[in-house]
Design a protein around this motif. Sequence first.
Motif: not given
Length: 101
Positions: A59, A65, A67, A90
Motif C-alpha cells: 500500500y 492517508w 491508499f 484513492l
Amino acid sequence: MDSTLPSGTTRRRVELRITRPLLTWFARPTVTINGVGQPAQWGVGTWAVPDGDTVIGVYCYNRVWRFGAASTTVAPADQGYEYRAGVLPLGPGSLRPQPAA
C-alpha cells in the motif's frame, strides 16, 4: 549432525516491481509480509518470505492517508509480482504475477 538455520533466515525470495503512480502527493510504498509492514522504495526489489503460502501486500501512504492497498497469497512456485496503485491517490491498487521471462 545437521545444523538448523538461524532464526529469521529463509531460502526463498520474491521479486516485487512497485510502480509509482502519476499523482502520489509525496506517498511512499509499504510492503506487508504476513501482516508485518516493511518500508519499501519505488522500483524493483526482492523480499525474503517464509516457505509455504505467504500473504504479501503493498500500500502507499503519505502523512495524511493510506491508499492503493492490494494483497495476494504467494504460492511456493511464484517468483515475481508487479504492484500498481490507482491513477488517483484513492481506491485499491493491483498486485499481479509478473509474466515469466
